[in-house]
Motif scaffolding. Sequence first.
Motif, PDB file in Angstrom:
ATOM      1  N   ASN A 182       0.556   2.585   9.462  1.00  0.00           N
ATOM      2  CA  ASN A 182       0.492   1.819  10.712  1.00  0.00           C
ATOM      3  C   ASN A 182      -0.205   2.519  11.884  1.00  0.00           C
ATOM      4  O   ASN A 182      -1.205   2.018  12.384  1.00  0.00           O
ATOM      5  CB  ASN A 182       1.899   1.376  11.131  1.00  0.00           C
ATOM      6  N   ALA A 216       0.085   4.968  -1.711  1.00  0.00           N
ATOM      7  CA  ALA A 216       1.197   4.021  -1.789  1.00  0.00           C
ATOM      8  C   ALA A 216       1.610   3.913  -3.256  1.00  0.00           C
ATOM      9  O   ALA A 216       0.914   4.400  -4.145  1.00  0.00           O
ATOM     10  CB  ALA A 216       0.788   2.659  -1.244  1.00  0.00           C
ATOM     11  N   LYS A 217       2.750   3.262  -3.482  1.00  0.00           N
ATOM     12  CA  LYS A 217       3.259   3.170  -4.851  1.00  0.00           C
ATOM     13  C   LYS A 217       2.250   2.467  -5.764  1.00  0.00           C
ATOM     14  O   LYS A 217       1.922   2.970  -6.828  1.00  0.00           O
ATOM     15  CB  LYS A 217       4.595   2.412  -4.860  1.00  0.00           C
TER      16      LYS A 217
HETATM   17  N1  LIG Z   1       5.134   5.019  11.545  1.00  0.00           N
HETATM   18  C1  LIG Z   1       5.748   3.955  11.079  1.00  0.00           C
HETATM   19  O1  LIG Z   1       5.459   2.825  11.427  1.00  0.00           O
HETATM   20  C2  LIG Z   1       6.854   4.119  10.142  1.00  0.00           C
HETATM   21  C3  LIG Z   1       7.909   3.223  10.197  1.00  0.00           C
HETATM   22  C4  LIG Z   1       8.947   3.368   9.312  1.00  0.00           C
HETATM   23  C5  LIG Z   1       8.911   4.383   8.391  1.00  0.00           C
HETATM   24  N2  LIG Z   1       7.892   5.265   8.356  1.00  0.00           N
HETATM   25  C6  LIG Z   1       7.868   6.368   7.362  1.00  0.00           C
HETATM   26  O2  LIG Z   1       6.943   6.115   6.395  1.00  0.00           O
HETATM   27  C7  LIG Z   1       7.510   6.455   5.115  1.00  0.00           C
HETATM   28  C8  LIG Z   1       6.797   5.616   4.078  1.00  0.00           C
HETATM   29  O3  LIG Z   1       7.653   4.705   3.587  1.00  0.00           O
HETATM   30  P1  LIG Z   1       7.380   3.994   2.239  1.00  0.00           P
HETATM   31  O4  LIG Z   1       8.686   3.511   1.718  1.00  0.00           O
HETATM   32  O5  LIG Z   1       6.321   2.992   2.449  1.00  0.00           O
HETATM   33  O6  LIG Z   1       6.885   5.237   1.344  1.00  0.00           O
HETATM   34  P2  LIG Z   1       6.875   5.413  -0.200  1.00  0.00           P
HETATM   35  O7  LIG Z   1       6.434   4.144  -0.813  1.00  0.00           O
HETATM   36  O8  LIG Z   1       8.172   6.011  -0.628  1.00  0.00           O
HETATM   37  O9  LIG Z   1       5.772   6.541  -0.379  1.00  0.00           O
HETATM   38  C9  LIG Z   1       4.428   6.281  -0.035  1.00  0.00           C
HETATM   39  C10 LIG Z   1       3.499   7.196  -0.803  1.00  0.00           C
HETATM   40  O10 LIG Z   1       3.662   8.554  -0.369  1.00  0.00           O
HETATM   41  C11 LIG Z   1       3.707   9.402  -1.516  1.00  0.00           C
HETATM   42  N3  LIG Z   1       4.456  10.643  -1.272  1.00  0.00           N
HETATM   43  C12 LIG Z   1       5.776  10.757  -1.022  1.00  0.00           C
HETATM   44  N4  LIG Z   1       6.122  12.040  -0.855  1.00  0.00           N
HETATM   45  C13 LIG Z   1       4.998  12.775  -1.031  1.00  0.00           C
HETATM   46  C14 LIG Z   1       4.699  14.163  -0.997  1.00  0.00           C
HETATM   47  N5  LIG Z   1       5.657  15.071  -0.749  1.00  0.00           N
HETATM   48  N6  LIG Z   1       3.423  14.550  -1.201  1.00  0.00           N
HETATM   49  C15 LIG Z   1       2.464  13.653  -1.466  1.00  0.00           C
HETATM   50  N7  LIG Z   1       2.694  12.321  -1.519  1.00  0.00           N
HETATM   51  C16 LIG Z   1       3.937  11.886  -1.307  1.00  0.00           C
HETATM   52  C17 LIG Z   1       4.389   8.544  -2.538  1.00  0.00           C
HETATM   53  O11 LIG Z   1       4.142   9.058  -3.830  1.00  0.00           O
HETATM   54  P3  LIG Z   1       5.305   9.077  -4.966  1.00  0.00           P
HETATM   55  O12 LIG Z   1       5.423   7.672  -5.471  1.00  0.00           O
HETATM   56  O13 LIG Z   1       4.770  10.033  -5.966  1.00  0.00           O
HETATM   57  O14 LIG Z   1       6.555   9.563  -4.297  1.00  0.00           O
HETATM   58  C18 LIG Z   1       3.752   7.179  -2.302  1.00  0.00           C
HETATM   59  O15 LIG Z   1       2.510   7.048  -2.955  1.00  0.00           O
HETATM   60  C19 LIG Z   1       8.982   6.210   5.271  1.00  0.00           C
HETATM   61  O16 LIG Z   1       9.706   7.134   4.463  1.00  0.00           O
HETATM   62  C20 LIG Z   1       9.186   6.553   6.688  1.00  0.00           C
HETATM   63  O17 LIG Z   1       9.486   7.931   6.795  1.00  0.00           O
HETATM   64  C21 LIG Z   1       6.868   5.141   9.212  1.00  0.00           C
END
Ligand SMILES: NC(=O)c1ccc[n+]([C@@H]2O[C@H](COP(=O)([O-])OP(=O)(O)OC[C@H]3O[C@@H](n4cnc5c(N)ncnc54)[C@H](OP(=O)(O)O)[C@@H]3O)[C@@H](O)[C@H]2O)c1
Length: 312
Positions: A182, A216-217
């Motif tokens: 975002n 992303a997933k």
């Molecule tokens: N700024 C905003 O607007 C906002 C708002 C709410 C949340 N967030 C944050 O954004 C995060 C993303 O959420 P989501 O549920 O969309 O994420 P997600 O689907 O769990 O992960 C997104 C991607 O990141 C990869 N990833 C995770 N840990 C990693 C690491 N240590 N090194 C390299 N790649 C890694 C994942 O790979 P794998 O499948 O291999 O794990 C996946 O491809 C949330 O956990 C939250 O902290 C941001």
Amino acid sequence: MACAAVMIPGLLRGSVGAVCTQAASLGLTPSALRHLTLTSVMKSKRKTDHLERTADVIRREVVSAAKVCGAAYESPSVKRLRLLVADKDFSFKAGQWVDFFIPGVSVVGGFSICSSPRLLEQERMIELAVKYTNHPPALWIHNQCTLDSEVAVRVGGEFFFDPQPADASRNLVLIAGGVGINPLLSILRHSADLHRARADKGSGYEIGTIKLFYSAKNTSELLFKKNILDLVNEFPEKIACSLHVTKQTTQISAELKPYSTEGRITEKEIRDHISKETLFYICGPPPMTDFFSKQLENSHVPKEHICFEKWW
Ligand SMILES: NC(=O)c1ccc[n+]([C@@H]2O[C@H](COP(=O)([O-])OP(=O)(O)OC[C@H]3O[C@@H](n4cnc5c(N)ncnc54)[C@H](OP(=O)(O)O)[C@@H]3O)[C@@H](O)[C@H]2O)c1
Ligand SMILES: *[C@@H]1O[C@H](CO)[C@@H](O)[C@H](O)[C@H]1NC(C)=O
């Protein structure tokens, strides 16, 4: 999904009348609002509460009414909202978030703006993309929010890209995980706007190159992929992207294939982009953000060139 000018009844400039209809009818003042937000902080026992986590972070004064004038699913789990913002004094920098006040919901949301500052200047609109969780503001957005719903928003955050016309060009490396795209999309869109403005006027900030790494997933959870590829195709000499999918079970479409890799973003790919002129912006799951910011520090990138936003 376009919307006509909004008239939000009972909202005076600088007032907080739209925080909630209840609050409006009570005639809340800004100090009462602070009390209200403090109360929400105290009520919330979760360490993950947005107001609690960002209590020390800079916010703007303006609390503006905003009206939902567009809503659509960006992925199976992410809903995108378009909000028409009433207060002319409301402004933000690419990368910042909003406190999101919902009538009748005591928990205040915190969501990064994914649209560009220009969309606000031209159409008084901002966009948010919110993932489904059981957090009350996200639940409200997914289950109760409708066109014409009214909320209030206030800008905050220290994670932004806001170069001034005379600033030296910088290359950007944007590293996004999941919904962490975002604020980085806002920065990407803002950079494209700056580039267009310079092409039109022959003056203004000259952008460097921008490389987006986005994981992303699977491809359905890669948000805004069409918008991203449109920018890459519009400015191929300036903007590039590398899309990563980590739990893809189907074949990747022909359109996405040239930009896609299966597996996480690697340390090496990022390291290959290190230079003195490069700024790094990271937003994703906390372990990912920690991992890449540490790696960059270990590679002697100055701390002031590594910006990150940690959400829960
Ligand atoms: N700024 C905003 O607007 C906002 C708002 C709410 C949340 N967030 C944050 O954004 C995060 C993303 O959420 P989501 O549920 O969309 O994420 P997600 O689907 O769990 O992960 C997104 C991607 O990141 C990869 N990833 C995770 N840990 C990693 C690491 N240590 N090194 C390299 N790649 C890694 C994942 O790979 P794998 O499948 O291999 O794990 C996946 O491809 C949330 O956990 C939250 O902290 C941001
Ligand atoms: C991505 O994963 C989600 C949930 O795990 C699933 O519903 C969707 O069909 C998947 N999409 C692709 C393109 O594999």
